[in-house]
Design an enzyme around this catalytic site. Structure first.
Site, PDB file in Angstrom:
ATOM      1  N   ARG A 191      17.000  -2.933 -37.639  1.00  0.00           N
ATOM      2  CA  ARG A 191      17.207  -2.616 -39.056  1.00  0.00           C
ATOM      3  C   ARG A 191      16.968  -3.794 -39.999  1.00  0.00           C
ATOM      4  NH1 ARG A 191      15.787   1.720 -36.977  1.00  0.00           N
ATOM      5  NH2 ARG A 191      17.379   3.208 -36.332  1.00  0.00           N
ATOM      6  N   ASP A 196      23.250   2.921 -40.037  1.00  0.00           N
ATOM      7  CA  ASP A 196      21.962   2.384 -40.496  1.00  0.00           C
ATOM      8  C   ASP A 196      21.883   2.246 -42.014  1.00  0.00           C
ATOM      9  OD1 ASP A 196      20.882   1.920 -38.026  1.00  0.00           O
ATOM     10  OD2 ASP A 196      19.896   3.858 -37.881  1.00  0.00           O
ATOM     11  N   SER A 234      19.494  13.649 -30.781  1.00  0.00           N
ATOM     12  CA  SER A 234      18.884  12.720 -31.730  1.00  0.00           C
ATOM     13  C   SER A 234      18.591  11.424 -30.988  1.00  0.00           C
ATOM     14  CB  SER A 234      19.844  12.463 -32.896  1.00  0.00           C
ATOM     15  OG  SER A 234      19.332  11.445 -33.727  1.00  0.00           O
ATOM     16  N   ASP A 259      13.278  14.314 -42.339  1.00  0.00           N
ATOM     17  CA  ASP A 259      13.980  13.734 -43.486  1.00  0.00           C
ATOM     18  C   ASP A 259      13.104  12.764 -44.268  1.00  0.00           C
ATOM     19  OD1 ASP A 259      16.227  15.194 -43.017  1.00  0.00           O
ATOM     20  OD2 ASP A 259      17.358  13.603 -42.044  1.00  0.00           O
TER      21      ASP A 259
END
Length: 400
Positions: free
Chosen positions: A97, A126, A177, A16
């Site tokens: 983050r 996120d 994932s 991505d």
């Protein structure tokens, strides 16, 4: 969205974020994409990631080693707050983050970019953490999220990348994932989407199955100063060293696995698996040393705000006014939280077996039932009378 000419993209090297580079340029008219990969102790070589970004069309590929700040400014703050989301998850991924957002904003300022970008989809937490943190740090900078808007399936995303020379990823033998950093791993998707399915052993990398753990326990002693973990078994260590060593010994005994259905901020429930050996044990030990050093009213009041603190982190509000205000309270409470906690690690359990502190409020001659007892037992009768008076009056008035 608004037009942007120069963008700093949070970059992981995956499909991505790699496809984001040509997509931003071709579809959204961005002239220059600068990528930023943050080394937060994920344990992979970031050199190839840097090269991949350049081959995918980035003009500059930045790699920032932010492990020290990650531990000192983010992980330790969460440990001082005993931050557990929904009383279970110690926020190992969420804590990364706001730091990445800070690095993005700083890089944008340094390179004169008018926007930052990330590769988050529209279903996860996120995207919220990035967007809100960036807005708090620089409310005037644009935030671009191509993967949230392009509407391509994984196959279409791969095909799009191939048109611009991004190689097809090696077929993933794993459907899971996974996100990893120094504090732990989060594992989701694939068979785990069924909350009835037992996680296969193959998903774990930091913790051993109980059957494979040692048949003898290990004892570890964690030293704290002002709420921060500073030593392991009497040896003073940097935060990175302490967490690295503790991950190894705790994981070896099968401690640190969490399997939970959590409530995401975007309104859906998600089944998540976490491996957080060191972080989980550090919060457990920190809470215990607090029990020795804090007065009852401070300890009880702090427990009340710890859930709020964890929610703020989980919900992307690290840079919010409430979080800053709570930091002031927590820092004040930690002034005397120093001492050592002893844990026994054995067969999936981390059991606290001892604690000591120069600032201990535990008073042996008041606590003992032996001959040296200094507690005034006669005072208890009057105390109980006054303490129970409202209940007695209520009972007298309500008895029919």
């Amino acid at each position: 969205m608004g037009r942007a000419t120069k963008v700093v993209l949070a970059y992981s090297g995956g499909v991505d974020t790699s496809v984001c580079i040509p997509y931003l340029k071709e579809e959204w008219g961005v002239e220059e994409v600068i990528t930023l990969a943050a080394d937060l102790g994920q344990g992979e070589e970031l050199g190839p990631i840097k090269e991949k970004a350049l081959k995918s069309g980035a003009s500059v590929s930045l790699v920032e080693n932010a492990q020290e700040s990650f531990v000192k400014d983010y992980a330790f703050a969460a440990i001082r707050a005993n931050a557990l989301y929904e009383n279970r998850y110690p926020l190992s991924t969420a804590l990364a983050r706001p730091l990445i957002a800070k690095l993005l904003v700083e890089a944008a300022e340094k390179y004169g970019a008018d926007a930052v970008a990330h590769g988050c989809t529209g279903k996860g937490n996120d995207q919220v953490r990035f967007d809100v943190s960036i807005a708090a740090l620089n409310p005037n900078i644009k935030v671009l999220a191509p993967a949230r808007e392009w509407g391509m399936s994984r196959e279409e995303t791969i095909a799009y990348g191939e048109r611009f020379g991004i190689p097809t990823p090696v077929k993933k033998s794993s459907p899971f994932s996974i996100d990893r950093n120094l504090l732990g791993r989060s594992i989701e998707a694939g068979p785990l989407e069924d909350p009835w399915t037992e996680p296969p052993e193959e998903i774990y990398a930091m913790t051993k199955a109980i059957a494979d753990t040692p048949n003898e326990p290990d004892y570890v002693e964690i030293g704290f100063e002002k709420g921060n973990p500073v030593s392991l078994n009497g040896q003073t260590l940097s935060g990175i060293e302490l967490i690295t060593q503790l991950n190894e010994v705790v994981g070896k005994h099968g401690v640190g696995r969490i399997d939970m259905v959590e409530n995401r901020l975007v309104g859906i429930k998600s089944r998540e698996i976490y491996e957080v050996p060191a972080l989980l044990v550090l919060i457990q030990a920190h809470r215990d040393i607090e029990s020795l050093c804090l007065t009852a009213d401070v300890s009880h009041y702090k427990r009340g705000i710890e859930e709020t603190y964890a929610k703020l982190i989980y919900n992307g509000l690290w840079y919010s006014p409430l979080k800053a205000a709570l930091d002031g309270f927590i820092d004040q409470t930690q002034e005397r939280v120093s001492g050592t906690v002893r844990l026994k690690l054995f067969k999936g359990n981390a059991t606290i077996v001892g604690r000591q502190s120069d600032n201990s409020l535990y008073t042996p001659d008041l606590a003992t039932y032996g001959a040296e007892d200094k507690f005034d037992h006669k005072a208890a009768e009057g105390f109980i009378y006054v303490w129970g008076l409202p209940t007695r009056v209520w009972s007298e008035k309500t008895r029919g």
